[in-house]
Motif scaffolding. Structure first.
Motif, short mmCIF file in Angstrom:
data_model
loop_
_atom_site.label_atom_id
_atom_site.label_comp_id
_atom_site.label_asym_id
_atom_site.label_seq_id
_atom_site.Cartn_x
_atom_site.Cartn_y
_atom_site.Cartn_z
N VAL A 1 0.86 -1.18 0.00
CA VAL A 1 0.00 0.00 0.00
C VAL A 1 0.89 1.23 0.00
O VAL A 1 2.03 1.18 0.49
CB VAL A 1 -0.97 0.05 1.21
N ALA A 2 0.38 2.30 -0.56
CA ALA A 2 1.07 3.59 -0.56
C ALA A 2 0.30 4.49 0.40
O ALA A 2 -0.84 4.87 0.13
CB ALA A 2 1.08 4.18 -1.96
N GLN A 3 0.94 4.79 1.51
CA GLN A 3 0.30 5.61 2.54
C GLN A 3 0.80 7.04 2.42
O GLN A 3 2.01 7.29 2.43
CB GLN A 3 0.61 5.05 3.93
N ASP B 1 -3.42 5.83 -0.67
CA ASP B 1 -3.64 6.41 -1.99
C ASP B 1 -3.45 5.41 -3.12
O ASP B 1 -3.71 5.72 -4.28
CB ASP B 1 -2.70 7.60 -2.22
N GLY B 2 -3.00 4.21 -2.80
CA GLY B 2 -2.82 3.22 -3.83
C GLY B 2 -2.39 1.89 -3.25
O GLY B 2 -2.01 1.80 -2.08
N TYR B 3 -2.48 0.88 -4.07
CA TYR B 3 -2.03 -0.45 -3.67
C TYR B 3 -1.65 -1.21 -4.93
O TYR B 3 -2.03 -0.84 -6.05
CB TYR B 3 -3.10 -1.21 -2.88
N THR C 1 -2.76 -6.74 -9.45
CA THR C 1 -3.58 -5.54 -9.37
C THR C 1 -2.70 -4.34 -9.07
O THR C 1 -1.65 -4.47 -8.44
CB THR C 1 -4.68 -5.70 -8.29
N ILE C 2 -3.14 -3.20 -9.52
CA ILE C 2 -2.53 -1.92 -9.15
C ILE C 2 -3.62 -0.87 -9.26
O ILE C 2 -4.42 -0.88 -10.20
CB ILE C 2 -1.31 -1.58 -10.03
#
Length: 155
Positions: free
Chosen positions: A47-49, A56-58, A74-75
């Motif tokens: 994950v993008a924290q 905000d993303g994974y 997945t993205i």
């Protein structure tokens, strides 16, 4: 805007699923499938924290050690974080992990009607190798792409 990339944890699943359902309303993974992927022994999910604590993303990779192959499962990047390099950063992290797991090649599928994602993947060295007709709901084709992990083009 900056992010911390970290391993996805079960506590992240509500945020991941909120993004999943918002961005992929017709093709969203089920919560059960996503939970199994995040917890699975052969996957690597990030994950993008953001600085404000929001996810905000994974992104996720399936690459069993010793198989020689990886698959970008997945993205996803939320609208507020797009066009800032987060997708590229997530992809680079997955490709690094694929190399660490000794995958010599990585595959992904992308909707044929997603030119932005396709362009990013091509910039990262992925090449179109096949098409799955009408793979996604609504009859949209899936473009299958492949990249050798030895290519150092993730930047």
């Amino acid at each position: 805007m900056s992010w911390i990339l970290r391993a996805a944890a079960p506590d992240d699943l509500p945020a991941i699923m909120a993004i999943e359902e918002e961005l992929f309303p017709d093709d969203a993974w089920s919560p059960e499938s996503m939970a199994a992927e995040v917890a699975g022994p052969h996957g690597h999910y990030l994950v993008a924290q953001a600085e404000d604590g929001e996810i905000d993303g994974y992104a996720g990779l399936l690459a069993p050690r010793g198989s020689g192959q990886g698959d970008i499962q997945t993205i996803a990047v939320v609208a507020r974080a797009r066009r800032r390099g987060l997708g590229r950063t997530l992809m680079a992290a997955l490709l690094t992990e694929a190399r660490a797991r000794e995958a010599s090649e990585v595959f992904l599928e992308v909707r044929a009607d997603n030119p932005g994602a396709r362009a990013l993947y091509e910039q990262l060295g992925f090449e179109e190798i096949a098409v799955r007709p009408r793979y996604y709901r609504g009859g949209v084709d899936a473009v299958i792409m492949r990249r050798a992990t030895s290519e150092e083009r993730a930047s």
